[in-house]
Design an enzyme around this catalytic site. Structure first.
Site, PDB file in Angstrom:
ATOM      1  N   GLU A  48       0.908  -1.020  -0.027  1.00 41.85           N
ATOM      2  CA  GLU A  48      -0.014  -0.092   0.211  1.00 41.85           C
ATOM      3  C   GLU A  48       0.860   1.229  -0.111  1.00 41.85           C
ATOM      4  OE1 GLU A  48      -1.859   0.696   3.926  1.00 41.85           O
ATOM      5  OE2 GLU A  48      -3.410   2.036   3.251  1.00 41.85           O
ATOM      6  N   ASN A 108      -7.022   6.232  -1.788  1.00 46.49           N
ATOM      7  CA  ASN A 108      -6.088   5.082  -1.452  1.00 46.49           C
ATOM      8  C   ASN A 108      -5.976   4.040  -2.418  1.00 46.49           C
ATOM      9  OD1 ASN A 108      -4.124   3.320  -0.439  1.00 46.49           O
ATOM     10  ND2 ASN A 108      -4.756   3.674   1.726  1.00 46.49           N
ATOM     11  N   LYS A 125      -9.626   1.928  -1.653  1.00 42.13           N
ATOM     12  CA  LYS A 125      -9.463   1.535  -0.586  1.00 42.13           C
ATOM     13  C   LYS A 125     -11.182   1.909   0.108  1.00 42.13           C
ATOM     14  CE  LYS A 125      -7.136   1.440   4.127  1.00 42.13           C
ATOM     15  NZ  LYS A 125      -5.961   1.824   4.416  1.00 42.13           N
ATOM     16  N   GLU A 144      -6.502   8.817   7.477  1.00 45.70           N
ATOM     17  CA  GLU A 144      -6.962   8.267   6.258  1.00 45.70           C
ATOM     18  C   GLU A 144      -8.068   9.017   5.911  1.00 45.70           C
ATOM     19  OE1 GLU A 144      -5.051   4.047   6.623  1.00 45.70           O
ATOM     20  OE2 GLU A 144      -5.958   4.526   4.541  1.00 45.70           O
ATOM     21  N   CYS A 174      -4.780  -3.152   3.032  1.00 51.38           N
ATOM     22  CA  CYS A 174      -4.725  -2.868   4.383  1.00 51.38           C
ATOM     23  C   CYS A 174      -5.752  -3.021   5.649  1.00 51.38           C
ATOM     24  CB  CYS A 174      -4.119  -1.475   4.615  1.00 51.38           C
ATOM     25  SG  CYS A 174      -3.079  -1.312   6.192  1.00 51.38           S
ATOM     26  N   ASN A 199       0.318  -0.729   5.566  1.00 59.67           N
ATOM     27  CA  ASN A 199       1.239  -0.055   6.191  1.00 59.67           C
ATOM     28  C   ASN A 199       0.470  -0.052   7.682  1.00 59.67           C
ATOM     29  OD1 ASN A 199       2.510   2.695   4.188  1.00 59.67           O
ATOM     30  ND2 ASN A 199       1.730   0.763   3.375  1.00 59.67           N
TER      31      ASN A 199
HETATM   32  N1  ING Z   1      -3.433   0.547   8.853  1.00 57.71           N
HETATM   33  C1  ING Z   1      -3.699  -0.336   9.942  1.00 57.71           C
HETATM   34  C2  ING Z   1      -4.298  -1.532   9.559  1.00 57.71           C
HETATM   35  O1  ING Z   1      -5.887  -1.664   9.348  1.00 57.71           O
HETATM   36  C3  ING Z   1      -5.151  -0.048  11.980  1.00 57.71           C
HETATM   37  C4  ING Z   1      -4.554   0.699  10.713  1.00 57.71           C
HETATM   38  C5  ING Z   1      -4.044  -0.941  12.563  1.00 57.71           C
HETATM   39  C6  ING Z   1      -6.560  -0.441  12.253  1.00 57.71           C
HETATM   40  C7  ING Z   1      -4.558  -1.878  13.831  1.00 57.71           C
HETATM   41  C8  ING Z   1      -6.776  -1.297  13.339  1.00 57.71           C
HETATM   42  C9  ING Z   1      -5.706  -1.933  14.156  1.00 57.71           C
HETATM   43  O2  ING Z   1      -3.733  -2.307   9.395  1.00 57.71           O
HETATM   44  C10 ING Z   1      -4.081   1.089   7.409  1.00 57.71           C
HETATM   45  N2  ING Z   1      -3.252   1.710   6.847  1.00 57.71           N
HETATM   46  O3  ING Z   1      -5.058   0.559   7.407  1.00 57.71           O
END
Ligand code: ING
Length: 320
Positions: A48, A108, A125, A144, A174, A199
């Site tokens: 991503e 995205n 996304k 985001e 992601c 990411n």
């Molecule tokens: N990053 C993270 C993901 O879903 C996140 C944000 C991390 C959400 C951990 C919930 C828990 O992997 C992106 N860029 O979506």
């Protein structure tokens, strides 16, 4: 075993610093493409937002100050070398990037590019995590919802030539991997290979409760393995990893088969290529038995899945 074999790779990237230009990332991706060629890889999945640092961690009051993070054309001068390498090596590739459309929309986005240089599939996304406005509670911002609109292409699946065969391919990005709806919409289109980049911060940035650190990777792998198993498909999940301007993203890219098994896993948080030979015929078992959707699904019982957005409290039972 079938004759539908495909050599696929996750091309994990290490960190991209805020001050580093697209040429740095593209140069590293070209080296991964060359390594992929040496290993006989036919499809490469990059992460991503693979061209820049994970910029949604940085708050900008004026969105115009974030304009430089977006691609206004694909390919562009900076990304053209990737398309040339695809033609040179006969390798198809998935690329995640921030898209600004000609009419001014921001997404995205991910594309899958055929070795001819043609874009076979585009995805934007849908599940945008985090928040829109500056959040003073958070350790690190995750904006985001500020920098991207919700994707408007759904979760498309298309059958396309890949390597010496062809496959039903789909993409997600992601946070999408945490939502079973995304997997199932593609499963209902008989997807065989889901390409996804991510990411993901290695520590919980929400600052709203305790989450053991090891669970960050656990939850990611749990989501991907479940999605692949429950929809009888392969999944290639590629990280951008390492420390970007002091902020850590985890690696642990994986390739998963339709039985939910991890076939390969990255072991660094740097640029790393992991490779498998996938037998696409492996999708048939799950699809014709335990996940034979036509035989076993009961949509009449699932109305709330599309009928409501948030959860609602259940009725309360009281004795006698
Ligand atoms: N990053 C993270 C993901 O879903 C996140 C944000 C991390 C959400 C951990 C919930 C828990 O992997 C992106 N860029 O979506």
């Amino acid at each position: 075993m079938s004759d539908r074999k495909l050599v696929i790779a996750a091309a994990q990237l290490g960190p991209i610093q805020k001050a580093e230009g697209r040429d740095v990332a593209v140069g590293r991706m070209l080296r991964l493409m060359e390594k992929a060629h040496q290993r006989g890889v036919q499809v490469v999945v990059f992460p991503e937002l693979a061209l820049t640092t994970f910029f949604p961690r940085w708050y900008e009051e004026d969105i115009a100050n974030a304009a430089h993070w977006y691609e206004t054309s694909m390919p562009s001068n900076a990304t053209a070398p990737l398309f040339e390498a695809a033609k040179k090596y006969g390798i198809g590739f998935h690329l995640g990037y921030a898209e600004k459309t000609p009419d001014g929309h921001h997404f995205n986005t991910a594309i899958y590019v055929h070795p001819s240089g043609e874009t076979v599939l585009k995805y934007r996304k849908v599940h945008l995590p985090g928040h829109r406005d500056f959040d003073p509670i958070r350790k690190v911002q995750h904006l985001e919802k500020r920098y991207f609109e919700v994707g408007d292409l759904g979760f498309p699946v298309i059958r396309a030539p890949l390597g010496d065969t062809e496959a039903n391919i789909g993409m997600m990005i992601c946070n999408d991997r945490r939502w079973p709806e995304a997997w199932r919409v593609m499963g209902l289109q008989q997807v065989e290979l889901v390409m996804l980049g991510y990411n993901t911060p290695s520590l919980n940035m929400d600052n709203r409760g305790f989450e053991a650190h090891h669970l960050r990777v656990e939850h990611s792998h749990l989501s991907i393995r479940a999605g692949a198993y429950q929809n009888a498909c392969f999944a290639v999940a590629t990280a951008k990893a390492g420390t970007e301007d002091g902020h850590e993203l985890f690696g642990h890219s994986i390739i998963v088969n339709p039985q939910g098994e991890i076939m390969a896993q990255a072991t660094s948080w740097q640029d790393e290529l992991i490779t498998v030979e996938a037998d696409l015929g492996m999708c048939a078992l799950g699809r014709s038995t335990i996940f034979n959707f036509a035989a076993h699904r009961r949509p009449e019982a699932y109305g709330s899945i599309t009928g409501q957005i948030g959860s609602t409290p259940p009725p309360a039972w009281r004795p006698g």
